[in-house]
Scaffold this motif. Structure first.
Motif, mmCIF file in Angstrom:
data_model
loop_
_atom_site.group_PDB
_atom_site.id
_atom_site.type_symbol
_atom_site.label_atom_id
_atom_site.label_comp_id
_atom_site.label_asym_id
_atom_site.label_seq_id
_atom_site.Cartn_x
_atom_site.Cartn_y
_atom_site.Cartn_z
ATOM 1 N N VAL A 1 -21.544 35.763 136.266
ATOM 2 C CA VAL A 1 -21.618 34.803 137.379
ATOM 3 C C VAL A 1 -20.467 35.045 138.351
ATOM 4 O O VAL A 1 -20.661 35.053 139.567
ATOM 5 N N ALA A 2 -19.266 35.278 137.828
ATOM 6 C CA ALA A 2 -18.117 35.560 138.702
ATOM 7 C C ALA A 2 -18.370 36.820 139.523
ATOM 8 O O ALA A 2 -18.101 36.846 140.730
ATOM 9 N N ALA A 3 -18.904 37.858 138.891
ATOM 10 C CA ALA A 3 -19.197 39.106 139.605
ATOM 11 C C ALA A 3 -20.219 38.869 140.720
ATOM 12 O O ALA A 3 -20.057 39.374 141.838
ATOM 13 N N ALA A 4 -21.241 38.089 140.429
ATOM 14 C CA ALA A 4 -22.271 37.813 141.445
ATOM 15 C C ALA A 4 -21.688 37.018 142.614
ATOM 16 O O ALA A 4 -21.971 37.312 143.783
ATOM 17 N N ARG A 5 -20.872 36.031 142.321
ATOM 18 C CA ARG A 5 -20.273 35.206 143.392
ATOM 19 C C ARG A 5 -19.298 36.025 144.232
ATOM 20 O O ARG A 5 -19.275 35.927 145.453
ATOM 21 N N LEU A 6 -18.473 36.839 143.582
ATOM 22 C CA LEU A 6 -17.543 37.676 144.322
ATOM 23 C C LEU A 6 -18.293 38.691 145.188
ATOM 24 O O LEU A 6 -17.921 38.934 146.339
ATOM 25 N N LYS A 7 -19.357 39.262 144.660
ATOM 26 C CA LYS A 7 -20.168 40.212 145.424
ATOM 27 C C LYS A 7 -20.740 39.536 146.671
ATOM 28 O O LYS A 7 -20.717 40.111 147.763
ATOM 29 N N GLN A 8 -21.242 38.304 146.521
ATOM 30 C CA GLN A 8 -21.775 37.573 147.671
ATOM 31 C C GLN A 8 -20.706 37.354 148.731
ATOM 32 O O GLN A 8 -20.960 37.517 149.933
#
Length: 142
Positions: free
Chosen positions: A42-49
């Motif tokens: 989830v952290a990776a997805a949010r940072l990517k966004q």
């Protein structure tokens, strides 16, 4: 961009504290995971966004003896968002949190709380009654 701070539980104190991490010096992926209690995926997805949006930028770093990695730093768009996040936090702490909320933003040198309020270019404070909304002439000519 505020949508990208988290889809579930928007407005809860813990979520606002999570969103503020980038403004208060958290830059490394592991720090975001540890300090926000988000899963790594989830952290990776949010940072990517946030990188795709232009609010964060990746910056390479390398710890001695480790492989190169990226850290996440505020891009100009992210820095410009800070007054908005501070104003929303200030409003929520006043109206939704009887004890003032989980985090405080203070002046580093004095430790005194800071806030957001309308003011003139010269710094004079303004009340809501002092403000007017007018058309942007550039948009009218387009």
């Amino acid at each position: 961009m505020l949508d990208h701070q988290g889809d579930r539980g928007r407005g809860r104190p813990r979520d606002r504290a999570r969103a503020a991490r980038g403004f208060y010096g958290t830059t490394r992926f592991d720090e975001f995971v540890d300090r926000t209690d988000l899963s790594p995926s989830v952290a990776a997805a949010r940072l990517k966004q946030l990188v795709e949006l232009g609010a964060l930028a990746k910056q390479p770093y390398r710890e001695p003896g480790s492989r190169p990695r990226d850290e996440y730093v505020l891009a100009p768009m992210g820095r410009d968002l800070f007054p908005v996040v501070l104003a929303l936090t200030q409003w929520a702490d006043k109206h939704l949190q009887p004890d003032g909320g989980p985090i405080l933003t203070v002046e580093r040198a004095s430790g005194k709380p800071v806030g957001v309020a309308p003011h003139t270019d010269s710094g004079a404070p303004l009340d809501l009654e002092d403000l007017a909304v007018v058309p942007n002439e550039t948009w009218l000519r387009a």
